[in-house]
Design a protein around this motif. Structure first.
Motif, PDB file in Angstrom:
ATOM      1  N   PHE A   1      54.245 -16.055 -73.665  1.00 16.57           N
ATOM      2  CA  PHE A   1      52.879 -15.292 -73.578  1.00 16.57           C
ATOM      3  C   PHE A   1      52.673 -14.467 -72.490  1.00 16.57           C
ATOM      4  N   SER A   2      51.974 -13.330 -72.240  1.00 12.95           N
ATOM      5  CA  SER A   2      51.545 -12.602 -71.208  1.00 12.95           C
ATOM      6  C   SER A   2      50.066 -12.243 -71.280  1.00 12.95           C
ATOM      7  N   SER A   3      49.443 -12.169 -70.192  1.00 10.37           N
ATOM      8  CA  SER A   3      47.811 -11.879 -70.198  1.00 10.37           C
ATOM      9  C   SER A   3      47.714 -10.505 -70.255  1.00 10.37           C
ATOM     10  N   ALA A   4      46.541 -10.117 -70.796  1.00 12.79           N
ATOM     11  CA  ALA A   4      46.156  -8.743 -71.324  1.00 12.79           C
ATOM     12  C   ALA A   4      45.258  -8.479 -69.936  1.00 12.79           C
ATOM     13  N   ILE A   5      45.204  -6.833 -69.635  1.00  9.47           N
ATOM     14  CA  ILE A   5      44.507  -6.474 -68.414  1.00  9.47           C
ATOM     15  C   ILE A   5      43.623  -5.615 -68.946  1.00  9.47           C
ATOM     16  N   GLY A   6      42.286  -6.068 -68.204  1.00 11.99           N
ATOM     17  CA  GLY A   6      41.077  -5.278 -68.370  1.00 11.99           C
ATOM     18  C   GLY A   6      39.809  -5.838 -68.855  1.00 11.99           C
ATOM     19  N   ILE A   7      39.887  -7.368 -69.236  1.00 11.84           N
ATOM     20  CA  ILE A   7      38.835  -8.078 -69.504  1.00 11.84           C
ATOM     21  C   ILE A   7      38.469  -8.972 -68.366  1.00 11.84           C
ATOM     22  N   PRO A   8      37.393  -8.798 -67.745  1.00 15.89           N
ATOM     23  CA  PRO A   8      37.094  -9.317 -66.496  1.00 15.89           C
ATOM     24  C   PRO A   8      36.396 -10.685 -66.580  1.00 15.89           C
ATOM     25  N   ARG A   9      36.789 -11.497 -65.606  1.00 15.91           N
ATOM     26  CA  ARG A   9      35.705 -12.863 -65.559  1.00 15.91           C
ATOM     27  C   ARG A   9      34.357 -12.394 -65.253  1.00 15.91           C
ATOM     28  N   PRO A  10      33.481 -13.207 -65.895  1.00 12.66           N
ATOM     29  CA  PRO A  10      32.066 -13.151 -65.324  1.00 12.66           C
ATOM     30  C   PRO A  10      31.902 -12.790 -63.777  1.00 12.66           C
TER      31      PRO A  10
ATOM     32  N   GLY B   1      36.061  -9.866 -79.553  1.00  8.43           N
ATOM     33  CA  GLY B   1      34.402 -10.119 -79.673  1.00  8.43           C
ATOM     34  C   GLY B   1      34.600 -11.283 -78.649  1.00  8.43           C
ATOM     35  N   THR B   2      33.491 -11.435 -77.596  1.00  9.57           N
ATOM     36  CA  THR B   2      33.658 -12.451 -76.465  1.00  9.57           C
ATOM     37  C   THR B   2      32.098 -12.801 -76.352  1.00  9.57           C
ATOM     38  N   ALA B   3      32.151 -13.992 -75.584  1.00  7.83           N
ATOM     39  CA  ALA B   3      30.820 -14.730 -75.490  1.00  7.83           C
ATOM     40  C   ALA B   3      30.770 -15.168 -74.297  1.00  7.83           C
ATOM     41  N   LEU B   4      29.684 -15.333 -73.540  1.00 11.89           N
ATOM     42  CA  LEU B   4      29.494 -15.978 -72.260  1.00 11.89           C
ATOM     43  C   LEU B   4      29.116 -17.482 -72.459  1.00 11.89           C
ATOM     44  N   ILE B   5      29.710 -18.174 -71.608  1.00  7.69           N
ATOM     45  CA  ILE B   5      29.612 -19.731 -71.725  1.00  7.69           C
ATOM     46  C   ILE B   5      29.027 -20.357 -70.640  1.00  7.69           C
ATOM     47  N   GLY B   6      27.964 -20.984 -70.998  1.00  8.31           N
ATOM     48  CA  GLY B   6      27.355 -21.435 -69.602  1.00  8.31           C
ATOM     49  C   GLY B   6      25.628 -21.003 -69.478  1.00  8.31           C
ATOM     50  N   THR B   7      24.806 -21.719 -68.695  1.00  7.79           N
ATOM     51  CA  THR B   7      23.535 -21.450 -68.713  1.00  7.79           C
ATOM     52  C   THR B   7      22.856 -20.469 -67.681  1.00  7.79           C
ATOM     53  N   ALA B   8      23.786 -19.924 -67.009  1.00  9.48           N
ATOM     54  CA  ALA B   8      23.260 -18.986 -65.514  1.00  9.48           C
ATOM     55  C   ALA B   8      23.038 -17.743 -66.266  1.00  9.48           C
ATOM     56  N   ALA B   9      22.296 -16.992 -65.506  1.00 13.64           N
ATOM     57  CA  ALA B   9      21.967 -15.721 -65.734  1.00 13.64           C
ATOM     58  C   ALA B   9      23.357 -14.682 -65.850  1.00 13.64           C
ATOM     59  N   PRO B  10      23.537 -13.805 -66.773  1.00  9.92           N
ATOM     60  CA  PRO B  10      24.856 -13.140 -66.636  1.00  9.92           C
ATOM     61  C   PRO B  10      25.114 -12.224 -65.605  1.00  9.92           C
ATOM     62  N   GLY B  11      23.880 -11.703 -65.067  1.00  8.94           N
ATOM     63  CA  GLY B  11      23.909 -10.693 -63.910  1.00  8.94           C
ATOM     64  C   GLY B  11      24.540  -9.389 -64.520  1.00  8.94           C
ATOM     65  N   ALA B  12      25.458  -8.805 -63.708  1.00  8.72           N
ATOM     66  CA  ALA B  12      26.041  -7.673 -64.315  1.00  8.72           C
ATOM     67  C   ALA B  12      27.674  -7.947 -65.019  1.00  8.72           C
ATOM     68  N   SER B  13      27.787  -9.289 -65.205  1.00  5.95           N
ATOM     69  CA  SER B  13      29.063  -9.505 -66.104  1.00  5.95           C
ATOM     70  C   SER B  13      29.308  -8.676 -67.470  1.00  5.95           C
ATOM     71  N   ALA B  14      30.563  -8.394 -67.498  1.00  7.29           N
ATOM     72  CA  ALA B  14      30.776  -7.497 -68.850  1.00  7.29           C
ATOM     73  C   ALA B  14      30.825  -8.638 -69.927  1.00  7.29           C
ATOM     74  N   ASN B  15      30.557  -8.377 -71.143  1.00  7.88           N
ATOM     75  CA  ASN B  15      30.587  -9.007 -72.343  1.00  7.88           C
ATOM     76  C   ASN B  15      30.198  -8.256 -73.528  1.00  7.88           C
ATOM     77  N   GLY B  16      30.625  -8.847 -74.799  1.00  6.42           N
ATOM     78  CA  GLY B  16      30.279  -8.102 -75.963  1.00  6.42           C
ATOM     79  C   GLY B  16      31.692  -7.934 -76.699  1.00  6.42           C
ATOM     80  N   ILE B  17      31.838  -6.750 -76.814  1.00  3.99           N
ATOM     81  CA  ILE B  17      33.035  -6.232 -77.499  1.00  3.99           C
ATOM     82  C   ILE B  17      33.901  -5.549 -76.620  1.00  3.99           C
ATOM     83  N   PHE B  18      35.067  -5.799 -76.599  1.00  4.93           N
ATOM     84  CA  PHE B  18      36.373  -5.107 -75.932  1.00  4.93           C
ATOM     85  C   PHE B  18      37.021  -4.153 -76.706  1.00  4.93           C
TER      86      PHE B  18
END
Length: 730
Positions: A317-326, A351-368
């Motif tokens: 496997f290789s990792s995809a590019i362009g889906i950032p960490r929170p 489709g992605t989801a944020l796991i955790g209880t912290a406020a997401p801030g400017a984290s990218a999420n949703g549909i890539f």
């Protein structure tokens, strides 16, 4: 402490001694042939043993006057009815037996056989070496040789919690259903069942996975061109592969940076020689895209390794590019689902989801989305996609499921939610017809969506929704390309469905209590009552005598209500199955009763319920209501704010206008799981000896789901001889 009564519970006194102190007595059991013999377990305080539960066992042969410690007894045992020295004990990972009153135990089944809840032996055990087990991993099983070998006894589908499903089609008439289970034992996380369009289905067979880290199988896919090739993901950072229909498995490690596999996608055009257009028709599919949960090994905001690709059938496997960490520590990104059409392998959606209880801030999420076959990705920033509270413009709602139409990659369906356990006002099923540029919520507001299936012609859409006791989930279906949706959840557990698989008219749903099967037979009016059942109703299929077959009216449903043990009530003696009919908002008969307009015309999931599955319905006097042999009815209006419903019991005889009343079983607080109870329903009017009229409102007392646009109510008539005189003057 342990207390004892010698007068059938009228009074209690503490036993002359206690087995263990200080402790909390967990459970006690008396021997079947002597109430003086007591076995039990206690949780010791303070807990210093480092094992949970930290239990100690005990036994008394003299009604609690003295006690003997049994260190090997940690869970309450099954006691032989013919020999009180014979014990069978289930633990989380063992089944053990004792022939000397619990002094010494011998292992009969180990963790590789299941995660055990209970055990019961043959009355003559161990002379007859047969006992039965219930387990988290295998459901029910039987051994006839004291644990040397076991036989599953789950001919039904509801055996163990299921997370994922896949269908292999080796021929036109026979197929195989794979189920991935949510298990804590490592040997039986995948099972298979052979089915046929002609023959009865075979028993579930536990399939060997790899020796470690195969619990929680959340994704399974089958190569449609080579049905013996099966790929599965679990709670480990690797992909399980079988090239012999599940008989054996190998493990392929993911690229560093992921902790599990939640979604798997096979590129339908990745055979060696793809056709000029459309999916491959022969060969093996070699390109695999997997998504899971990142393990936070890269810097905040940098490309995550939660999405990875393989071009060699999962060998590397290789990792995809362009889906950032929170952008916020304490949050992790999870790829929950992947989608690709059958005609364009360049356009892929994640489709992605944020796991955790912290406020997401400017984290990218949703549909890539990737437009180059998964090499690079970008988040969809469409303004018509709602954002998570506390997030930035690119912090879209979490995605539970995503799917494209097979022949049109521009049409996308996505299940969005704010909180998995408490979906907010923006949650629901969204659709885009322009490749993700604009979106519109089309159904299932305030619901959590876990899976979506779309037929090849795009007309049939199946959606799995999760739920709880007071906010029940299930499966909804559209047969008109998403214009309207109707629930088809009769008989499903309240927790709803997690994954779906379909073949022809056969639908399977993975649920927390097992795999359920549903045959999508002819249902002219989409009320989830088969046309054949409605046509067999009294009055030649026209139960309400309005001159039209009930099976041709979406606002009328005729269905069979089972009797409760065939018993007659205090006023009726009908000792047979009865039929109920719901008729609400019937514009043809009484336009004054239409409340919610045409949206309230469509009945969903109309069926009868046996009252005995619920707790006893007690009058304040302490005497139980008589629910009669007519049972309860389930009434669901999926897109309705308020309506008037008429319920007619063909065998009803409600001739007493005073002592009959309508009783509901449901949440006293809408949506609150801990408030389920029986309650009166003043908005019910007895029209005559067979018919009741109910005024229903969404989000009302006694209705399931805290939803302003959905009605689900369960109730029925009950008799209680409270008054002799109709005017109330006794």
């Amino acid at each position: 402490s342990i207390y004892r009564s010698t007068n059938s519970g009228a009074s209690f006194s503490i036993t002359s001694s206690q087995p263990i102190a200080p402790a909390s007595i967990v459970r006690i059991r008396t021997a079947p042939n002597s109430s003086a013999i007591i076995y039990g377990t206690a949780e010791v305080f303070p807990v210093t043993c480092g094992i949970d539960p930290c239990n100690d066992g005990f036994r008394s042969d003299n009604s609690g006057a003295t006690w003997n410690a049994l260190p090997q007894l940690v869970y309450p045992p099954w006691l032989g009815p013919l020999n009180n020295s014979t014990l069978l004990q289930p633990t989380s990972d063992l089944v053990r037996s004792s022939s000397d009153s619990g002094a010494i135990f011998s292992t009969r089944l180990s963790v590789t056989d299941g995660y055990f809840y209970n055990v019961a032996g043959d009355p003559n055990y161990p002379t007859v070496a047969r006992f039965y087990t219930s387990s988290y991993t295998d459901g029910l099983a039987r051994t006839n040789n004291n644990g040397i070998s076991r036989i599953p006894i789950n001919f039904g589908f509801q055996a163990t919690p299921a997370l994922s499903l896949a269908i292999a089609n080796p021929s036109t008439t026979s197929y195989r259903l794979y189920a991935g289970h949510d298990t804590e034992a490592l040997s039986n996380s995948i099972s298979g069942r052979n089915l046929s369009d002609i023959l009865a289905p075979e028993e579930w067979v536990a399939l060997p996975t790899r020796s470690t880290d195969s619990s929680g199988v959340g994704a399974i896919v089958v190569d449609p061109l080579s049905p013996a090739r099966v790929f599965a993901g679990s709670t480990s950072p690797s992909l399980m592969r079988s090239f012999n229909a599940g008989a054996g498995w190998t493990s392929s490690a993911l690229f560093a940076g992921a902790s599990d596999v939640q979604a798997i996608l096979l590129d339908p055009r990745s055979c060696v020689s793809p056709p000029p257009s459309g999916p491959c028709i022969t060969g093996n599919l070699a390109k695999i895209i997997v998504g899971g949960t990142e393990n936070s090994t890269v810097a905040l905001g940098a490309s995550t390794n939660a999405l990875q690709m393989s071009g060699n059938s999962g060998a590397s496997f290789s990792s995809a590019i362009g889906i950032p960490r929170p952008q916020v520590s304490g949050l992790r990104l999870r790829v929950t689902s992947l989608a690709m059409s059958g005609v364009n392998a360049s356009a892929i959606y994640a489709g992605t989801a944020l796991i955790g209880t912290a406020a997401p801030g400017a984290s990218a999420n949703g549909i890539f989305k990737s437009t180059n076959g998964g090499t690079t990705w970008g988040v969809l920033t469409s303004t018509s996609l709602p954002t998570l509270p506390g997030g930035g413009a690119s912090t879209k709602l979490n995605v539970g499921a995503i799917k494209t139409e097979f022949n049109n990659d521009s049409v996308i369906y996505a299940g969005l939610y704010e909180n998995l356990l408490a979906p907010g006002v923006n949650s629901g099923l969204y659709r885009s017809v322009d490749g993700g540029s604009t979106w519109l919520r089309i159904a299932l507001a305030r619901r959590t969506i876990r899976d979506i299936l779309v037929s090849r012609n795009g007309l049939v859409i199946l959606v799995a929704t999760s739920g709880s006791a007071a906010g029940q989930g299930g499966v909804v279906r559209s047969v008109d390309g998403g214009a309207t949706f109707h629930a088809i959840s009769t008989g499903m557990p309240p927790a709803g469905a997690i994954a779906l698989a379909a073949r022809g008219q056969q639908l399977f749903a993975a649920t927390p209590t097992g795999v359920y099967a549903f045959f999508q037979g002819l249902d002219n009016d989409l009320d989830n009552v088969p046309t054949a059942t409605e046509d067999a109703a009294p009055n030649a299929g026209d139960l309400n005598l309005d001159g039209t077959l009930d099976s041709a009216q979406n606002n009328v449903a005729s269905f069979i209500i089972k009797t409760i043990n065939g018993e007659g009530s205090a006023e009726t003696t009908a000792n047979k199955a009865s039929r109920g009919r719901t008729n609400y908002g019937d514009v043809e008969t009484d336009t004054t009763l239409v409340r919610g307009g045409t949206a309230c015309q469509q009945i969903n999931n109309a069926y009868g319920i046996d009252p005995e599955i619920y707790p006893q319905d007690l009058h304040p006097s302490g005497i139980a209501y008589d629910a009669s042999d007519l049972g309860l009815v389930n009434i669901e209006l999926s897109n309705c704010v308020n309506a008037v419903v008429r319920v007619r019991f063909d065998d009803g005889a409600f001739t007493d206008p005073v002592n009959w009343s309508w009783r509901n079983y449901g949440p006293l607080i809408p949506g609150a799981d801990d408030s389920l109870a029986w309650s009166a329903f003043p908005a019910a009017l007895q029209l005559n000896s067979t018919t009741w009229q109910l005024t229903l409102n969404a989000n009302q007392f006694g209705a399931y789901r805290a939803d302003p646009n959905s009605i689900l109510l369960r109730g029925g008539p009950a008799f209680f001889p409270e008054r002799m005189l109709t005017n109330g003057f006794e």
